[in-house]
Scaffold this motif. Structure first.
Motif, PDB file in Angstrom:
ATOM      1  N   VAL A  92       0.876  -1.164   0.000  1.00 20.13           N
ATOM      2  CA  VAL A  92       0.000   0.000   0.000  1.00 20.13           C
ATOM      3  C   VAL A  92       0.917   1.219   0.000  1.00 20.13           C
ATOM      4  CG1 VAL A  92      -1.829   1.268   1.192  1.00 20.13           C
ATOM      5  CG2 VAL A  92      -1.792  -1.250   1.268  1.00 20.13           C
ATOM      6  N   VAL A  93       0.720   2.076  -1.004  1.00 21.97           N
ATOM      7  CA  VAL A  93       1.570   3.250  -1.166  1.00 21.97           C
ATOM      8  C   VAL A  93       0.711   4.504  -1.241  1.00 21.97           C
ATOM      9  CG1 VAL A  93       3.360   1.922  -2.377  1.00 21.97           C
ATOM     10  CG2 VAL A  93       1.609   3.108  -3.693  1.00 21.97           C
ATOM     11  N   GLN A  94       1.291   5.638  -0.868  1.00 20.19           N
ATOM     12  CA  GLN A  94       0.604   6.914  -1.040  1.00 20.19           C
ATOM     13  C   GLN A  94       0.808   7.370  -2.465  1.00 20.19           C
ATOM     14  OE1 GLN A  94       2.115   9.086   2.602  1.00 20.19           O
ATOM     15  NE2 GLN A  94       0.018   9.856   2.459  1.00 20.19           N
ATOM     16  N   GLY A  95      -0.267   7.863  -3.074  1.00 18.00           N
ATOM     17  CA  GLY A  95      -0.167   8.360  -4.435  1.00 18.00           C
ATOM     18  C   GLY A  95      -1.433   8.079  -5.216  1.00 18.00           C
ATOM     19  N   GLN A  96      -1.458   8.592  -6.416  1.00 16.10           N
ATOM     20  CA  GLN A  96      -2.587   8.406  -7.318  1.00 16.10           C
ATOM     21  C   GLN A  96      -2.224   7.353  -8.367  1.00 16.10           C
ATOM     22  OE1 GLN A  96      -5.448   9.918  -6.564  1.00 16.10           O
ATOM     23  NE2 GLN A  96      -4.379  10.876  -4.848  1.00 16.10           N
ATOM     24  N   LEU A  97      -3.185   7.000  -9.186  1.00 14.53           N
ATOM     25  CA  LEU A  97      -2.995   5.963 -10.197  1.00 14.53           C
ATOM     26  C   LEU A  97      -1.795   6.252 -11.103  1.00 14.53           C
ATOM     27  CD1 LEU A  97      -4.042   3.358 -11.441  1.00 14.53           C
ATOM     28  CD2 LEU A  97      -5.599   4.716 -12.828  1.00 14.53           C
ATOM     29  N   ALA A 142       9.358   4.503  -3.851  1.00 14.84           N
ATOM     30  CA  ALA A 142      10.547   4.241  -3.033  1.00 14.84           C
ATOM     31  C   ALA A 142      10.191   3.850  -1.606  1.00 14.84           C
ATOM     32  CB  ALA A 142      11.454   5.472  -3.025  1.00 14.84           C
ATOM     33  N   THR A 143       8.900   3.845  -1.309  1.00 14.88           N
ATOM     34  CA  THR A 143       8.454   3.454   0.026  1.00 14.88           C
ATOM     35  C   THR A 143       7.017   2.963  -0.055  1.00 14.88           C
ATOM     36  OG1 THR A 143       8.422   4.109   2.351  1.00 14.88           O
ATOM     37  CG2 THR A 143       7.606   5.733   0.742  1.00 14.88           C
ATOM     38  N   ALA A 144       6.529   2.443   1.058  1.00 14.01           N
ATOM     39  CA  ALA A 144       5.149   1.986   1.171  1.00 14.01           C
ATOM     40  C   ALA A 144       4.726   2.147   2.621  1.00 14.01           C
ATOM     41  CB  ALA A 144       5.032   0.528   0.738  1.00 14.01           C
ATOM     42  N   VAL A 145       3.430   2.318   2.847  1.00 13.84           N
ATOM     43  CA  VAL A 145       2.943   2.406   4.223  1.00 13.84           C
ATOM     44  C   VAL A 145       2.648   1.023   4.788  1.00 13.84           C
ATOM     45  CG1 VAL A 145       2.079   4.754   3.995  1.00 13.84           C
ATOM     46  CG2 VAL A 145       0.549   2.820   3.480  1.00 13.84           C
ATOM     47  N   LEU A 146       2.533   0.026   3.910  1.00 13.29           N
ATOM     48  CA  LEU A 146       2.358  -1.366   4.325  1.00 13.29           C
ATOM     49  C   LEU A 146       2.914  -2.260   3.235  1.00 13.29           C
ATOM     50  CD1 LEU A 146       1.098  -3.625   6.158  1.00 13.29           C
ATOM     51  CD2 LEU A 146      -1.003  -3.358   4.797  1.00 13.29           C
ATOM     52  N   ALA A 195      14.908   0.058   4.419  1.00 12.69           N
ATOM     53  CA  ALA A 195      14.243   1.021   3.534  1.00 12.69           C
ATOM     54  C   ALA A 195      13.230   1.880   4.292  1.00 12.69           C
ATOM     55  CB  ALA A 195      13.552   0.288   2.388  1.00 12.69           C
ATOM     56  N   GLY A 196      13.053   1.617   5.581  1.00 11.24           N
ATOM     57  CA  GLY A 196      12.157   2.429   6.391  1.00 11.24           C
ATOM     58  C   GLY A 196      10.689   2.050   6.299  1.00 11.24           C
ATOM     59  N   ILE A 197      10.390   0.853   5.840  1.00 13.90           N
ATOM     60  CA  ILE A 197       9.003   0.401   5.773  1.00 13.90           C
ATOM     61  C   ILE A 197       8.507   0.193   7.199  1.00 13.90           C
ATOM     62  CG2 ILE A 197       7.414  -1.393   4.949  1.00 13.90           C
ATOM     63  CD1 ILE A 197       8.686   0.341   2.692  1.00 13.90           C
ATOM     64  N   GLU A 198       7.557   1.013   7.627  1.00 22.68           N
ATOM     65  CA  GLU A 198       7.098   1.024   9.019  1.00 22.68           C
ATOM     66  C   GLU A 198       6.239  -0.184   9.382  1.00 22.68           C
ATOM     67  OE1 GLU A 198       7.655   3.343  11.458  1.00 22.68           O
ATOM     68  OE2 GLU A 198       8.939   4.595  10.214  1.00 22.68           O
ATOM     69  N   ASP A 199       5.588  -0.787   8.409  1.00 25.01           N
ATOM     70  CA  ASP A 199       4.611  -1.841   8.666  1.00 25.01           C
ATOM     71  C   ASP A 199       4.843  -2.980   7.675  1.00 25.01           C
ATOM     72  OD1 ASP A 199       2.451  -2.716  10.208  1.00 25.01           O
ATOM     73  OD2 ASP A 199       0.984  -1.382   9.286  1.00 25.01           O
ATOM     74  N   TYR A 200       5.446  -4.078   8.144  1.00 28.98           N
ATOM     75  CA  TYR A 200       5.743  -5.236   7.299  1.00 28.98           C
ATOM     76  C   TYR A 200       5.037  -6.453   7.872  1.00 28.98           C
ATOM     77  CZ  TYR A 200       8.476  -9.056   5.188  1.00 28.98           C
ATOM     78  OH  TYR A 200       8.854 -10.211   4.537  1.00 28.98           O
ATOM     79  N   TRP A 201       4.180  -7.054   7.063  1.00 27.94           N
ATOM     80  CA  TRP A 201       3.407  -8.220   7.495  1.00 27.94           C
ATOM     81  C   TRP A 201       3.806  -9.436   6.679  1.00 27.94           C
ATOM     82  CZ3 TRP A 201      -2.477  -6.658   7.923  1.00 27.94           C
ATOM     83  CH2 TRP A 201      -2.597  -5.547   8.766  1.00 27.94           C
ATOM     84  N   ILE A 202       3.882 -10.563   7.357  1.00 27.68           N
ATOM     85  CA  ILE A 202       4.060 -11.848   6.683  1.00 27.68           C
ATOM     86  C   ILE A 202       2.839 -12.700   6.996  1.00 27.68           C
ATOM     87  CG2 ILE A 202       5.422 -13.958   6.478  1.00 27.68           C
ATOM     88  CD1 ILE A 202       7.875 -12.325   7.407  1.00 27.68           C
ATOM     89  N   PRO A 237      -3.574  -1.797  10.151  1.00 26.09           N
ATOM     90  CA  PRO A 237      -2.351  -1.243   9.575  1.00 26.09           C
ATOM     91  C   PRO A 237      -2.096   0.149  10.146  1.00 26.09           C
ATOM     92  CG  PRO A 237      -3.869  -1.989   7.858  1.00 26.09           C
ATOM     93  CD  PRO A 237      -4.615  -2.025   9.147  1.00 26.09           C
ATOM     94  N   LEU A 238      -0.858   0.573  10.128  1.00 25.33           N
ATOM     95  CA  LEU A 238      -0.507   1.879  10.681  1.00 25.33           C
ATOM     96  C   LEU A 238      -1.112   3.042   9.902  1.00 25.33           C
ATOM     97  CD1 LEU A 238       3.247   1.285  11.618  1.00 25.33           C
ATOM     98  CD2 LEU A 238       1.260   1.329  13.163  1.00 25.33           C
TER      99      LEU A 238
END
Length: 182
Positions: A87-92, A101-105, A128-135, A168-169
């Motif tokens: 899940v990333v911030q941004g538009q289509l 270069a990053t993701a929120v999840l 890379a600073g990914i704050e929320d990593y799920w397996i 998720p955060l």
């Protein structure tokens, strides 16, 4: 010059040039992980179904301005992983010219790759600073949530079972772990 050969380390720029030139066959699924090319394993039906369940759950709670990407690249300093879901911030059209270069999840679905996702990918996502990593551990029917990234990995690890919920955060909306499992 050393008598022993050393492996060739790929830069992100060299990897992207080869991709742009069509240097890999379309059926080849390859990621750049810490400067090395890694072939992605074919998916079993439970793995594919779980990815779709995670995608659906994330799309249902993602606020405006967030994109749910499935098996698409993220661009880090020495790696270009293709997580199962991000899940990333941004538009289509935000990533027409460059991968995020990053993701929120970031979510990896594991059945046969659990150790790889824990030992190899987790430190890369943390660096890379990914704050929320799920397996999503299909075999154990759990979700491992790693948070608080640092240079030596994640400082927080919590495991949730299918009777739990986890938010998720990037939102306060919880997801039932059972919704994520096949």
């Amino acid at each position: 010059m050393s008598a022993n050969p050393t492996p060739f380390r790929w830069s992100v720029e060299a990897y992207e040039r080869v991709v742009a030139l069509g240097g890999f066959a379309p059926e080849q699924r390859i990621e750049l992980i810490d400067g090395e090319l890694v072939e992605i394993m074919p998916q079993k039906p439970r793995h594919s179904s779980t990815i779709e369940l995670v995608e659906e759950a994330c799309r249902a709670i993602a606020p405006e301005g967030y994109r749910v990407r499935v098996q698409l690249p993220l661009k880090f300093t020495t790696s270009v992983p293709e997580p199962d879901v991000a899940v990333v911030q941004g538009q289509l059209r935000s990533f027409v010219n460059s991968h995020p270069a990053t993701a929120v999840l970031v979510v990896e679905v594991s059945d046969t790759t659990l150790e790889y996702d824990q030992v190899v990918k987790a430190p890369i996502y943390a660096a890379a600073g990914i704050e929320d990593y799920w397996i999503i551990n299909i075999n154990e029917r759990t979700v491992e949530v790693r948070r608080q990234p640092g240079p030596s990995g994640y400082r927080s690890l919590q495991t949730y079972t299918e009777t739990d919920t986890v938010a998720p955060l990037f939102t306060t909306v919880p997801i039932s772990v059972a919704e994520l499992l096949p």
